[in-house]
Design an enzyme around this catalytic site. Structure first.
Site, PDB file in Angstrom:
ATOM      1  N   GLY A  45       0.694  -1.543  -0.076  1.00 52.15           N
ATOM      2  CA  GLY A  45       0.363  -0.050   0.290  1.00 52.15           C
ATOM      3  C   GLY A  45       0.789   1.782  -0.248  1.00 52.15           C
ATOM      4  O   GLY A  45       1.990   1.388   0.388  1.00 52.15           O
ATOM      5  N   GLN A  50       3.194   9.733   1.116  1.00 53.62           N
ATOM      6  CA  GLN A  50       4.293   9.031   0.792  1.00 53.62           C
ATOM      7  C   GLN A  50       5.028   9.387  -0.379  1.00 53.62           C
ATOM      8  O   GLN A  50       6.608   9.016   0.296  1.00 53.62           O
ATOM      9  CB  GLN A  50       4.475   7.590   1.099  1.00 53.62           C
ATOM     10  CG  GLN A  50       3.356   7.113   2.455  1.00 53.62           C
ATOM     11  CD  GLN A  50       3.536   6.188   2.334  1.00 53.62           C
ATOM     12  OE1 GLN A  50       2.455   5.599   1.961  1.00 53.62           O
ATOM     13  NE2 GLN A  50       3.996   5.325   3.178  1.00 53.62           N
ATOM     14  N   CYS A  92       5.242  -0.051   7.836  1.00 59.59           N
ATOM     15  CA  CYS A  92       4.997   1.656   7.169  1.00 59.59           C
ATOM     16  C   CYS A  92       6.513   1.603   6.187  1.00 59.59           C
ATOM     17  O   CYS A  92       7.275   1.808   6.724  1.00 59.59           O
ATOM     18  CB  CYS A  92       4.220   2.558   7.897  1.00 59.59           C
ATOM     19  SG  CYS A  92       4.614   3.972   6.358  1.00 59.59           S
ATOM     20  N   LEU A  93       6.034   2.025   4.688  1.00 63.85           N
ATOM     21  CA  LEU A  93       7.626   2.258   4.432  1.00 63.85           C
ATOM     22  C   LEU A  93       8.141   3.653   4.442  1.00 63.85           C
ATOM     23  O   LEU A  93       9.388   3.682   4.269  1.00 63.85           O
ATOM     24  CB  LEU A  93       6.559   2.505   2.779  1.00 63.85           C
ATOM     25  CG  LEU A  93       6.442   1.102   1.533  1.00 63.85           C
ATOM     26  CD1 LEU A  93       6.100   1.361   0.393  1.00 63.85           C
ATOM     27  CD2 LEU A  93       7.168   0.472   1.776  1.00 63.85           C
ATOM     28  N   HIS A 134      -5.298   1.208   7.535  1.00 60.27           N
ATOM     29  CA  HIS A 134      -3.658   2.110   7.360  1.00 60.27           C
ATOM     30  C   HIS A 134      -3.277   3.142   6.625  1.00 60.27           C
ATOM     31  O   HIS A 134      -3.253   4.161   6.468  1.00 60.27           O
ATOM     32  CB  HIS A 134      -3.007   1.267   7.334  1.00 60.27           C
ATOM     33  CG  HIS A 134      -1.411   1.191   7.355  1.00 60.27           C
ATOM     34  ND1 HIS A 134       0.001   1.034   8.234  1.00 60.27           N
ATOM     35  CD2 HIS A 134      -0.442   2.691   6.216  1.00 60.27           C
ATOM     36  CE1 HIS A 134       1.060   2.027   7.816  1.00 60.27           C
ATOM     37  NE2 HIS A 134       0.838   2.309   6.720  1.00 60.27           N
ATOM     38  N   GLU A 135      -4.488   3.110   5.440  1.00 60.57           N
ATOM     39  CA  GLU A 135      -4.210   4.268   3.979  1.00 60.57           C
ATOM     40  C   GLU A 135      -4.713   5.199   4.363  1.00 60.57           C
ATOM     41  O   GLU A 135      -4.652   6.221   3.429  1.00 60.57           O
ATOM     42  CB  GLU A 135      -4.324   3.420   3.064  1.00 60.57           C
ATOM     43  CG  GLU A 135      -2.751   1.829   2.165  1.00 60.57           C
ATOM     44  CD  GLU A 135      -1.998   3.099   2.065  1.00 60.57           C
ATOM     45  OE1 GLU A 135      -1.448   3.791   1.770  1.00 60.57           O
ATOM     46  OE2 GLU A 135      -0.682   1.860   2.706  1.00 60.57           O
ATOM     47  N   HIS A 138      -3.001   7.707   7.206  1.00 64.15           N
ATOM     48  CA  HIS A 138      -2.602   8.446   5.893  1.00 64.15           C
ATOM     49  C   HIS A 138      -2.592   9.457   5.235  1.00 64.15           C
ATOM     50  O   HIS A 138      -2.371  10.683   5.867  1.00 64.15           O
ATOM     51  CB  HIS A 138      -1.690   7.041   4.918  1.00 64.15           C
ATOM     52  CG  HIS A 138      -0.256   6.734   5.268  1.00 64.15           C
ATOM     53  ND1 HIS A 138       1.048   6.985   5.099  1.00 64.15           N
ATOM     54  CD2 HIS A 138       0.327   5.367   5.224  1.00 64.15           C
ATOM     55  CE1 HIS A 138       2.304   6.550   5.850  1.00 64.15           C
ATOM     56  NE2 HIS A 138       1.233   5.314   5.532  1.00 64.15           N
TER      57      HIS A 138
HETATM   58 NI    NI Z   1       2.191   3.455   5.539  1.00 61.97          NI
END
Ligand code: NI
Length: 169
Positions: A45, A50, A92-93, A134-135, A138
């Site tokens: 995701g 991000q 998370c990236l 999660h998304e 964000h």
């Molecule tokens: Ni994330």
């Protein structure tokens, strides 16, 4: 085009994003680039903030390229309902090399616009439910770190500050 992933500490990650209003070629290219950037970073995701773009836009592929139907575009998404509970690890990236156990809803229904601006509803369970939450977090400027206990969050922040000082973040 592959975008570099913005890391925790950049204010764009903690700023609520602006709604997507134009569904045209520019958005299509951005979505394509977001999928490419997500796969490159080994994620399932990715939210536009991000990559430094403060728009209510996320892409998800919990199959990681296995199932074309698992590729989802979420423009202006909202959570409609959350049922049950699951516990599991979440990363998370934008917070690389960290992973924490975090409770989330088990079955989540969302409403979002697709790449053409058409509204759709979708229900996800387990990993997809976690990805939806999660998304969408964000896009509201919330990171999973915000859901942790203050003790855990402070510990992570200290470790990240040390990495920043060492030039490793
Ligand atoms: Ni994330």
């Amino acid at each position: 085009m592959i975008y570099p992933i913005v890391k925790y500490g950049d204010p764009v990650l903690e700023t609520p994003a602006a709604p997507v209003t134009e569904f045209g070629d520019k958005l299509k290219k951005l979505v394509e680039d977001m999928f490419e950037s997500m796969y490159e970073a080994q994620g399932v995701g990715l939210a536009a903030p991000q990559i430094g773009i403060s728009l209510k836009l996320s892409v998800i592929d919990t199959s990681f390229k296995e199932d074309p139907e698992a590729k989802l575009v979420l423009a202006n998404p909202e959570i409609l309902s959350v049922e049950g509970k699951q516990s599991g690890g979440e990363g998370c990236l934008s917070i690389p090399d960290f992973r924490e156990t975090l409770p989330r809803g088990k079955k989540v229904t969302i409403r979002a616009q697709d790449i053409n601006g058409n509204w759709y509803e979708k229900t996800g369970e387990d990993l997809l439910a976690r990805a939806f939450q999660h998304e969408i977090d964000h896009l509201n400027g919330t990171l999973y770190i915000h859901h942790l206990s203050s003790l855990k969050r402070d510990m992570m922040r200290r470790k990240i500050k040390r990495l920043i000082r060492q030039g490793e973040w």
